[in-house]
Design an enzyme around this catalytic site. Structure first.
Site, PDB file in Angstrom:
ATOM      1  N   GLU A 268       0.812  -1.234   0.000  1.00  0.00           N
ATOM      2  CA  GLU A 268       0.000   0.000   0.000  1.00  0.00           C
ATOM      3  C   GLU A 268       0.840   1.276   0.000  1.00  0.00           C
ATOM      4  O   GLU A 268       0.323   2.343  -0.323  1.00  0.00           O
ATOM      5  CB  GLU A 268      -0.977   0.012   1.180  1.00  0.00           C
ATOM      6  CG  GLU A 268      -0.321   0.269   2.510  1.00  0.00           C
ATOM      7  CD  GLU A 268      -1.224   0.959   3.531  1.00  0.00           C
ATOM      8  OE1 GLU A 268      -2.395   1.176   3.248  1.00  0.00           O
ATOM      9  OE2 GLU A 268      -0.709   1.287   4.609  1.00  0.00           O
ATOM     10  N   ASN A 269       2.137   1.182   0.375  1.00  0.00           N
ATOM     11  CA  ASN A 269       3.001   2.373   0.411  1.00  0.00           C
ATOM     12  C   ASN A 269       4.126   2.307  -0.615  1.00  0.00           C
ATOM     13  O   ASN A 269       5.089   3.063  -0.543  1.00  0.00           O
ATOM     14  CB  ASN A 269       3.631   2.530   1.803  1.00  0.00           C
ATOM     15  CG  ASN A 269       2.614   2.611   2.909  1.00  0.00           C
ATOM     16  OD1 ASN A 269       2.383   1.630   3.612  1.00  0.00           O
ATOM     17  ND2 ASN A 269       1.984   3.750   3.062  1.00  0.00           N
TER      18      ASN A 269
ATOM     19  N   HIS B  79      -4.307   2.941   1.838  1.00  0.00           N
ATOM     20  CA  HIS B  79      -3.663   3.797   0.827  1.00  0.00           C
ATOM     21  C   HIS B  79      -3.756   3.245  -0.594  1.00  0.00           C
ATOM     22  O   HIS B  79      -3.219   3.870  -1.514  1.00  0.00           O
ATOM     23  CB  HIS B  79      -2.198   4.032   1.190  1.00  0.00           C
ATOM     24  CG  HIS B  79      -2.012   4.876   2.414  1.00  0.00           C
ATOM     25  ND1 HIS B  79      -2.630   6.096   2.571  1.00  0.00           N
ATOM     26  CD2 HIS B  79      -1.293   4.673   3.539  1.00  0.00           C
ATOM     27  CE1 HIS B  79      -2.293   6.609   3.746  1.00  0.00           C
ATOM     28  NE2 HIS B  79      -1.489   5.759   4.358  1.00  0.00           N
TER      29      HIS B  79
ATOM     30  N   HIS C 196      -5.170  -5.459   8.162  1.00  0.00           N
ATOM     31  CA  HIS C 196      -4.593  -4.124   8.083  1.00  0.00           C
ATOM     32  C   HIS C 196      -5.368  -3.204   9.023  1.00  0.00           C
ATOM     33  O   HIS C 196      -6.495  -2.807   8.719  1.00  0.00           O
ATOM     34  CB  HIS C 196      -4.688  -3.651   6.627  1.00  0.00           C
ATOM     35  CG  HIS C 196      -3.825  -2.476   6.327  1.00  0.00           C
ATOM     36  ND1 HIS C 196      -2.477  -2.578   6.106  1.00  0.00           N
ATOM     37  CD2 HIS C 196      -4.112  -1.157   6.228  1.00  0.00           C
ATOM     38  CE1 HIS C 196      -1.968  -1.387   5.861  1.00  0.00           C
ATOM     39  NE2 HIS C 196      -2.938  -0.503   5.945  1.00  0.00           N
TER      40      HIS C 196
ATOM     41  N   HIS D 274      -0.089  -2.213   8.786  1.00  0.00           N
ATOM     42  CA  HIS D 274      -0.550  -0.811   8.795  1.00  0.00           C
ATOM     43  C   HIS D 274       0.262   0.116   9.711  1.00  0.00           C
ATOM     44  O   HIS D 274       0.523   1.247   9.336  1.00  0.00           O
ATOM     45  CB  HIS D 274      -2.033  -0.672   9.161  1.00  0.00           C
ATOM     46  CG  HIS D 274      -2.502   0.753   9.293  1.00  0.00           C
ATOM     47  ND1 HIS D 274      -2.603   1.611   8.214  1.00  0.00           N
ATOM     48  CD2 HIS D 274      -2.871   1.493  10.383  1.00  0.00           C
ATOM     49  CE1 HIS D 274      -3.035   2.803   8.639  1.00  0.00           C
ATOM     50  NE2 HIS D 274      -3.192   2.757   9.946  1.00  0.00           N
TER      51      HIS D 274
ATOM     52  N   HIS E  90       3.363  -0.002  10.625  1.00  0.00           N
ATOM     53  CA  HIS E  90       4.773   0.083  10.202  1.00  0.00           C
ATOM     54  C   HIS E  90       5.743  -0.211  11.343  1.00  0.00           C
ATOM     55  O   HIS E  90       6.952  -0.067  11.175  1.00  0.00           O
ATOM     56  CB  HIS E  90       5.107   1.435   9.572  1.00  0.00           C
ATOM     57  CG  HIS E  90       4.391   1.705   8.280  1.00  0.00           C
ATOM     58  ND1 HIS E  90       4.814   2.638   7.358  1.00  0.00           N
ATOM     59  CD2 HIS E  90       3.267   1.148   7.741  1.00  0.00           C
ATOM     60  CE1 HIS E  90       3.990   2.656   6.321  1.00  0.00           C
ATOM     61  NE2 HIS E  90       3.034   1.758   6.543  1.00  0.00           N
TER      62      HIS E  90
HETATM   63 FE   LIG Z   1       1.185   1.376   5.444  1.00  0.00          FE
HETATM   64 FE   LIG Z   2      -2.304   1.517   6.061  1.00  0.00          FE
END
Ligand SMILES: [Fe+2]
Ligand SMILES: [Fe+2]
Length: 256
Positions: free
Chosen positions: A39-40, A68, A146, A171, A173
């Site tokens: 997602e990142n 994201h 997540h 999610h 991190h």
């Molecule tokens: Fe993330």
């Molecule tokens: Fe996220």
């Protein structure tokens, strides 16, 4: 079966780091399948077809995601394609893409928590129940949960204990130290972590984040592409006949 699940891959440094480390980890741990949260992956927020392809070339076989995923709409048709890229299952009906798939005998379900998370999503617990009834004859089921709240992730793991092979949180991190196999055979960790700049705040440059806390103004964050990079993942061992996890361990690395 040895399954590696990699935390949120942040930006170019994240993509480069998985390409650099995966061949060796695959060899050392005899990996059968590699899943990563993407997602990142594109510029620190979102995923594009080209960044997804770069992750596949690096050795990732299935990409999961989270809040994201919607950042770049060029990913929408890609989510609707056959490409093994998931968005969270429990978005309202009509959202592009899908939230679970079966790939080489392994089913992956991508869920998103609702506590302290954006959007009015459907219930992830009932979503998991529905997915499990539609998953066919895949005995091995890996869930990417997540979510922000540790309690919601733990609740999902205990809710699904004995019904899936693993519930892996993503999610935040930040890797957590609680990886274990629950009594009925579901491996669980609250958060797998990320692949991103070590001396950052969750993969983004520190100063704008500090400033945002100080001045409370809307602030644009920039992916930190400098310095050492942390690589966070978990290795899940699954008995193929029963689908139960027999072990889970953190595989964390740091590269300069
Ligand atoms: Fe993330
Ligand atoms: Fe996220």
């Amino acid at each position: 079966m040895n399954i590696l699940l990699i935390g949120d891959v942040v930006g170019k440094v994240g993509r480069r780091t998985i390409a650099c480390l995966l061949p060796e980890i695959r060899r050392d741990h005899d990996l059968d399948i590699v899943i990563a949260n993407g997602e990142n992956a594109a510029g620190g927020k979102g995923l594009t077809p080209s960044t997804a392809d770069e992750m596949f070339e690096a050795g990732v076989e299935i990409i999961t995601s989270g809040n994201h995923i919607w950042r770049y709409n060029e990913i929408y048709p890609y989510l609707d394609s056959e490409a093994p890229v998931l968005r969270p299952l429990n978005y309202p009906e009509g959202a592009p893409g899908r939230g679970f798939l079966c790939h080489n005998g392994v089913a992956v379900i991508n869920l998103m928590g609702r506590t302290f998370m954006p959007g009015a999503l459907d219930c992830p617990f009932r979503g998991a129940d529905d997915a499990l009834t539609n998953i066919g004859d895949c005995d091995i089921v890996i869930v990417d949960m997540h979510a922000e709240a540790t309690s919601e992730k733990a609740a999902m793991a205990w809710y699904l204990d004995g019904r899936v092979s693993a519930v892996i949180g993503s999610h935040t991190h930040i890797p957590t130290a609680d990886a274990r196999v629950l009594p009925k055979g579901t491996a669980f960790v609250t958060d797998v972590g990320m692949v991103g700049s070590r001396d950052s705040i969750l993969g983004v440059e520190k100063q704008p984040v500090i400033d945002a806390f100080l001045n409370q103004l809307p602030t644009r964050f920039t992916t930190d592409e400098h310095g050492p990079v942390v690589f966070n993942s978990v290795l899940i061992q699954v008995d193929e006949a029963s689908g139960r996890a027999t072990g889970i361990q953190r595989i964390d690395r740091e590269v300069t």
